[in-house]
Design an enzyme around this catalytic site. Structure first.
Site, PDB file in Angstrom:
ATOM      1  N   SER A 160       0.863  -1.194   0.000  1.00 53.54           N
ATOM      2  CA  SER A 160       0.000   0.000   0.000  1.00 53.54           C
ATOM      3  C   SER A 160       0.891   1.232   0.000  1.00 53.54           C
ATOM      4  O   SER A 160       2.000   1.201   0.550  1.00 53.54           O
ATOM      5  CB  SER A 160      -0.891   0.017   1.243  1.00 53.54           C
ATOM      6  OG  SER A 160      -1.484   1.303   1.411  1.00 53.54           O
TER       7      SER A 160
ATOM      8  N   TYR B 281      -1.548  -0.521  10.226  1.00 51.64           N
ATOM      9  CA  TYR B 281      -1.696  -0.930   8.819  1.00 51.64           C
ATOM     10  C   TYR B 281      -0.479  -0.479   8.008  1.00 51.64           C
ATOM     11  O   TYR B 281       0.110  -1.267   7.255  1.00 51.64           O
ATOM     12  CB  TYR B 281      -2.977  -0.329   8.248  1.00 51.64           C
ATOM     13  CG  TYR B 281      -3.225  -0.656   6.789  1.00 51.64           C
ATOM     14  CD1 TYR B 281      -3.577  -1.948   6.395  1.00 51.64           C
ATOM     15  CD2 TYR B 281      -3.107   0.324   5.802  1.00 51.64           C
ATOM     16  CE1 TYR B 281      -3.805  -2.254   5.059  1.00 51.64           C
ATOM     17  CE2 TYR B 281      -3.332   0.036   4.467  1.00 51.64           C
ATOM     18  CZ  TYR B 281      -3.687  -1.254   4.101  1.00 51.64           C
ATOM     19  OH  TYR B 281      -3.914  -1.549   2.777  1.00 51.64           O
TER      20      TYR B 281
HETATM   21  P1  NDP Z   1     -11.293  -6.881   0.022  1.00 51.50           P
HETATM   22  O1  NDP Z   1     -11.674  -6.801   1.440  1.00 51.50           O
HETATM   23  O2  NDP Z   1     -12.189  -6.317  -1.021  1.00 51.50           O
HETATM   24  O3  NDP Z   1     -10.954  -8.401  -0.365  1.00 51.50           O
HETATM   25  C1  NDP Z   1     -10.128  -9.114   0.508  1.00 51.50           C
HETATM   26  C2  NDP Z   1      -9.812 -10.469  -0.072  1.00 51.50           C
HETATM   27  O4  NDP Z   1      -8.849 -11.068   0.810  1.00 51.50           O
HETATM   28  C3  NDP Z   1     -11.001 -11.392  -0.088  1.00 51.50           C
HETATM   29  O5  NDP Z   1     -10.824 -12.303  -1.145  1.00 51.50           O
HETATM   30  C4  NDP Z   1     -10.900 -12.094   1.263  1.00 51.50           C
HETATM   31  O6  NDP Z   1     -11.483 -13.393   1.280  1.00 51.50           O
HETATM   32  C5  NDP Z   1      -9.408 -12.215   1.404  1.00 51.50           C
HETATM   33  N1  NDP Z   1      -8.987 -12.286   2.795  1.00 51.50           N
HETATM   34  C6  NDP Z   1      -9.289 -11.436   3.819  1.00 51.50           C
HETATM   35  N2  NDP Z   1      -8.755 -11.873   4.962  1.00 51.50           N
HETATM   36  C7  NDP Z   1      -8.087 -13.007   4.659  1.00 51.50           C
HETATM   37  C8  NDP Z   1      -7.369 -13.955   5.408  1.00 51.50           C
HETATM   38  N3  NDP Z   1      -7.223 -13.826   6.741  1.00 51.50           N
HETATM   39  N4  NDP Z   1      -6.848 -15.033   4.781  1.00 51.50           N
HETATM   40  C9  NDP Z   1      -7.013 -15.194   3.454  1.00 51.50           C
HETATM   41  N5  NDP Z   1      -7.696 -14.350   2.672  1.00 51.50           N
HETATM   42  C10 NDP Z   1      -8.229 -13.272   3.279  1.00 51.50           C
HETATM   43  O7  NDP Z   1      -9.838  -6.167  -0.059  1.00 51.50           O
HETATM   44  P2  NDP Z   1      -9.102  -5.380  -1.244  1.00 51.50           P
HETATM   45  O8  NDP Z   1      -9.265  -6.105  -2.508  1.00 51.50           O
HETATM   46  O9  NDP Z   1      -9.450  -3.941  -1.151  1.00 51.50           O
HETATM   47  O10 NDP Z   1      -7.583  -5.476  -0.736  1.00 51.50           O
HETATM   48  C11 NDP Z   1      -6.679  -6.440  -1.212  1.00 51.50           C
HETATM   49  C12 NDP Z   1      -5.269  -6.019  -0.806  1.00 51.50           C
HETATM   50  O11 NDP Z   1      -5.006  -4.721  -1.319  1.00 51.50           O
HETATM   51  C13 NDP Z   1      -5.022  -5.941   0.695  1.00 51.50           C
HETATM   52  O12 NDP Z   1      -3.738  -6.439   0.992  1.00 51.50           O
HETATM   53  C14 NDP Z   1      -5.104  -4.454   0.977  1.00 51.50           C
HETATM   54  O13 NDP Z   1      -4.351  -4.088   2.122  1.00 51.50           O
HETATM   55  C15 NDP Z   1      -4.504  -3.894  -0.294  1.00 51.50           C
HETATM   56  N6  NDP Z   1      -4.852  -2.512  -0.558  1.00 51.50           N
HETATM   57  C16 NDP Z   1      -6.152  -2.147  -0.791  1.00 51.50           C
HETATM   58  C17 NDP Z   1      -6.469  -0.823  -1.024  1.00 51.50           C
HETATM   59  C18 NDP Z   1      -7.863  -0.356  -1.285  1.00 51.50           C
HETATM   60  O14 NDP Z   1      -8.075   0.883  -1.287  1.00 51.50           O
HETATM   61  N7  NDP Z   1      -8.824  -1.229  -1.543  1.00 51.50           N
HETATM   62  C19 NDP Z   1      -5.421   0.210  -1.032  1.00 51.50           C
HETATM   63  C20 NDP Z   1      -4.094  -0.278  -0.782  1.00 51.50           C
HETATM   64  C21 NDP Z   1      -3.829  -1.592  -0.565  1.00 51.50           C
HETATM   65  P3  NDP Z   1     -13.061 -13.640   1.661  1.00 51.50           P
HETATM   66  O15 NDP Z   1     -13.844 -13.208   0.446  1.00 51.50           O
HETATM   67  O16 NDP Z   1     -13.146 -15.097   1.921  1.00 51.50           O
HETATM   68  O17 NDP Z   1     -13.351 -12.788   2.848  1.00 51.50           O
END
Ligand code: NDP
Length: 248
Positions: free
Chosen positions: A142, A156
């Site tokens: 991020s 975070y």
């Molecule tokens: P979402 O919450 O939309 O999706 C999260 C995904 O990760 C889902 O597939 C979820 O699975 C899975 N997940 C959550 N917790 C776990 C866990 N403990 N073990 C395995 N899988 C897990 O998140 P985003 O797509 O927004 O974010 C994805 C990445 O991008 C993260 O690392 C986030 O920090 C990073 N990011 C996001 C930003 C944003 O603005 N959106 C900005 C900067 C970085 P399930 O569907 O089963 O819950």
């Protein structure tokens, strides 16, 4: 659409929804077979697998909590068995909990580090012996690794700085095998985790961008596909911001 990953195999963590699902589908569209992991949303993981199969690629979803080392190791081994080895590993699973100091709890610290950092460390360590040379390791970090324009993001941001540090070290360690390790550092991207809605936080984040909007998951997926491809053959140890100017 480029097709740069024919014959490759990829594992994307946290790919049932959001950025991970978009990356998985883009890698498949470029020719890769996929294993995705997820935390608990069976319906969403089934949808992502179906979307990949509809493209004509093989796919399997494995439920594996990124904070559970045994589950992560087992998922990597199962993924390698299913795919016949791993070329591309994308660590995307992550959470964010905004808590202002000193209220930020040790529980939140351990939860965020458990998923965002421990999962990356354990998954990479398990995957390296199963990866082919000339592979790719991508970590979705991020811009909060280096910029924090709001309160409550200390933990975070620290998790995302930690994975950028791991990536630099691994880039050195794995260079002799030509396994390239890079970090994708998004700004605000419209997902369930950070919806581009009418929340004060979302409005504030939009204003901080140069482009006046949130990013889309397909914009992150395009960068991931480029970094996974031969076109990115001289990029390793990099942390690349993709944030619409959010952090300048
Ligand atoms: P979402 O919450 O939309 O999706 C999260 C995904 O990760 C889902 O597939 C979820 O699975 C899975 N997940 C959550 N917790 C776990 C866990 N403990 N073990 C395995 N899988 C897990 O998140 P985003 O797509 O927004 O974010 C994805 C990445 O991008 C993260 O690392 C986030 O920090 C990073 N990011 C996001 C930003 C944003 O603005 N959106 C900005 C900067 C970085 P399930 O569907 O089963 O819950």
């Amino acid at each position: 659409m480029n097709v740069r990953l024919t014959g490759k195999t990829a594992v994307v963590t946290g790919a049932s929804r959001g950025i991970g699902a978009a990356i998985a589908q883009r890698l498949a569209a470029e020719g890769a077979d996929l294993v995705i992991t997820y935390a608990g949303n069976d319906a969403a993981s089934t949808r992502t697998v179906a979307a990949i199969e509809a493209i004509g690629r093989r796919a399997r979803a494995i439920k594996a909590d990124a904070a559970d080392g045994a589950a992560v190791r087992a998922a990597i081994e199962q993924a390698s068995d299913f795919l016949g080895g791993i070329d591309i590993l994308v660590h995307n699973a992550g959470i964010t909990e905004m808590e202002v100091a000193p209220a930020a709890s040790e529980d939140s610290y351990r939860r965020q580090f458990g998923i965002n950092v421990d999962g990356v460390f354990i998954g990479t360590t398990a995957a390296i012996p199963l990866m082919r040379d000339n592979g790719r390791i991508l970590i979705v970090g991020s811009v909060n690794a280096h910029t924090m324009p709001f309160t409550g993001g200390a933990i975070y941001g620290a998790t995302k700085a930690a994975v950028a540090g791991l990536a630099r070290g691994w880039a050195r360690d794995l260079g002799p095998r030509n396994i390239l390790v890079n970090v994708i550092q998004p700004g605000p991207i419209d997902t369930d985790l950070n919806p581009a809605d009418e929340r004060d936080a979302a409005i504030a984040m939009t204003k901080l961008t140069v482009l006046g909007r949130y990013g889309r998951v397909d914009e992150i997926a395009a960068l991931a596909a480029f970094l996974a491809s031969e076109e990115a053959s001289y990029i390793t140890g990099a942390a690349i911001d993709i944030d619409g100017g959010f952090s300048i």
